[in-house]
Design an enzyme around this catalytic site. Sequence first.
Site, PDB file in Angstrom:
ATOM      1  N   SER A  45      40.131  42.907  45.464  1.00 46.99           N
ATOM      2  CA  SER A  45      41.132  43.063  46.530  1.00 46.99           C
ATOM      3  C   SER A  45      42.205  41.977  46.497  1.00 46.99           C
ATOM      4  CB  SER A  45      40.449  43.082  47.896  1.00 46.99           C
ATOM      5  OG  SER A  45      39.854  41.835  48.157  1.00 46.99           O
ATOM      6  N   VAL A  53      34.483  38.903  45.283  1.00 48.12           N
ATOM      7  CA  VAL A  53      35.459  39.194  44.232  1.00 48.12           C
ATOM      8  C   VAL A  53      35.874  40.669  44.224  1.00 48.12           C
ATOM      9  CG1 VAL A  53      34.736  37.321  42.712  1.00 48.12           C
ATOM     10  CG2 VAL A  53      33.619  39.562  42.535  1.00 48.12           C
ATOM     11  N   GLU A  54      35.176  41.490  45.009  1.00 48.51           N
ATOM     12  CA  GLU A  54      35.551  42.908  45.020  1.00 48.51           C
ATOM     13  C   GLU A  54      36.283  43.248  46.317  1.00 48.51           C
ATOM     14  OE1 GLU A  54      32.714  45.647  43.192  1.00 48.51           O
ATOM     15  OE2 GLU A  54      31.600  43.919  42.462  1.00 48.51           O
ATOM     16  N   MET A  55      35.619  43.836  47.323  1.00 46.33           N
ATOM     17  CA  MET A  55      36.342  44.250  48.528  1.00 46.33           C
ATOM     18  C   MET A  55      36.374  43.150  49.598  1.00 46.33           C
ATOM     19  SD  MET A  55      34.941  48.170  48.422  1.00 46.33           S
ATOM     20  CE  MET A  55      35.811  48.889  49.807  1.00 46.33           C
ATOM     21  N   ALA A  98      31.001  42.004  48.384  1.00 51.21           N
ATOM     22  CA  ALA A  98      31.209  41.046  47.285  1.00 51.21           C
ATOM     23  C   ALA A  98      32.586  40.391  47.415  1.00 51.21           C
ATOM     24  CB  ALA A  98      31.089  41.761  45.935  1.00 51.21           C
TER      25      ALA A  98
END
Lengths: 108, 329
Positions: B82, B124-126, B122
Amino acid sequence: MSTRTWIVAIGLCAFVTASGAYAAAALVSQKGKIFTPDELTQGSGSTLRIDNDDTIPHNVQVTTPDGENRNMGMQKPGEFADVVLDKSGDFMVRCGIHPKMKLVIHAR
Amino acid sequence: MSAAFSANAGPTDAELAKMKLQYQRPETVPFPKDNPFSQAKVDLGHKLFFDPRLSGTSTMSCASCHNPGLSWGDGLATGVGSAANKLGRRSPTILNLAWAESLMWDGRAGSLEEQATGPIEAKVEMNQSMPRLLTTLGDIPGYRAAFQVAFPGEPISAKTIAKAIATFERTVVSGQAPFDRWIEGDEKAIDDAAKRGFVTFNTKANCSACHSGWRFTDDSFHDIGLTDGDLGKGKLVPGVEPLLHAFKTPGLRNIAGRAPYMHNGSVTTMATVVRHYSDGFVQRPSLSPEVYKLKLTENEIHDLVAFLKTLTSTDATIAVPVLPISEVN
């Protein structure tokens, strides 16, 4: 008889004893990427030997009745893993490399 | 001997019939006992899957990386988080996961329910916080109502969010492809090159040792000899040599629309993937015993690619749902 012969003979006795002990435990085989049998009942407190009779390595992973995960490491073809049934209930076994391989051990 | 294979002394009709039997599609989609199918859960999961408010910055939904227009992937070598940050592995398709034994490239999630909230939380993700997400969804009347219909008497929770998304994901199944019509007996559904490729896939090329069954995956973990430093499942399960650099076998359904390939997106074409398995991998102790030098000919590589192209289905268009609006505006 030389000393060396005696050492070999004693080693052989030890091997036979160990084999005898394992033969007393029920066997599960891993072959063709399946556990055979894939479900069985064993006495709690006993040890179950799982052989790798396949042509590829396997990795027995055990989840105990209370959810503890036990990684039994790699078993190359011809090797085996000993699963200690130290609790009552269902032990769920999977191969960590081939997770379609599943085995349920009911420890009673 | 089948006329189609006479030039190459291929399998007998009986051998070919036996080969084809392994690729029959199932008639129903499996749902777990602790999260059975309901249309209300599918509808709610469909909304959640496409809702960017599930991310911390409200800019990214599950569909950002699992885009139905791109065979439920993102078409990138590796995913993007994101904050526009590059991720370490390729976004996998969500096609046919109802049958999956484990999720993620390293299999760290045992079920879709277990997996669904992982990328949401997470960093590093959402990069969403679950308490914040529960407040956000609870402030939206349309979601309150949809959760109540899908999970009567239960609060909006990480568990119900995961169950709804998992139920929706189980309905994402690749449809009938030309290959399926051939398996069912339509000899004109695929051409002779593809038929020869199917035989090579199952024999000399040994692809079916891992890409097995109608989904073309054994759900297992293999080191296929790529040269990046990613330890894959070996990082999660130390001490098991075959798991070093090992990743879950991806299914091959709709593979022509899923480039680039491999867990790191390092290979751009199907022909290059086939060449990798023929002789492009590195030898090391953890290499899968199913991967060995194949010495494929150019004709065999051509036929294998022709076969892989027959796995593409023409699926119904998935609607982007109208999302419930917040009462706080």
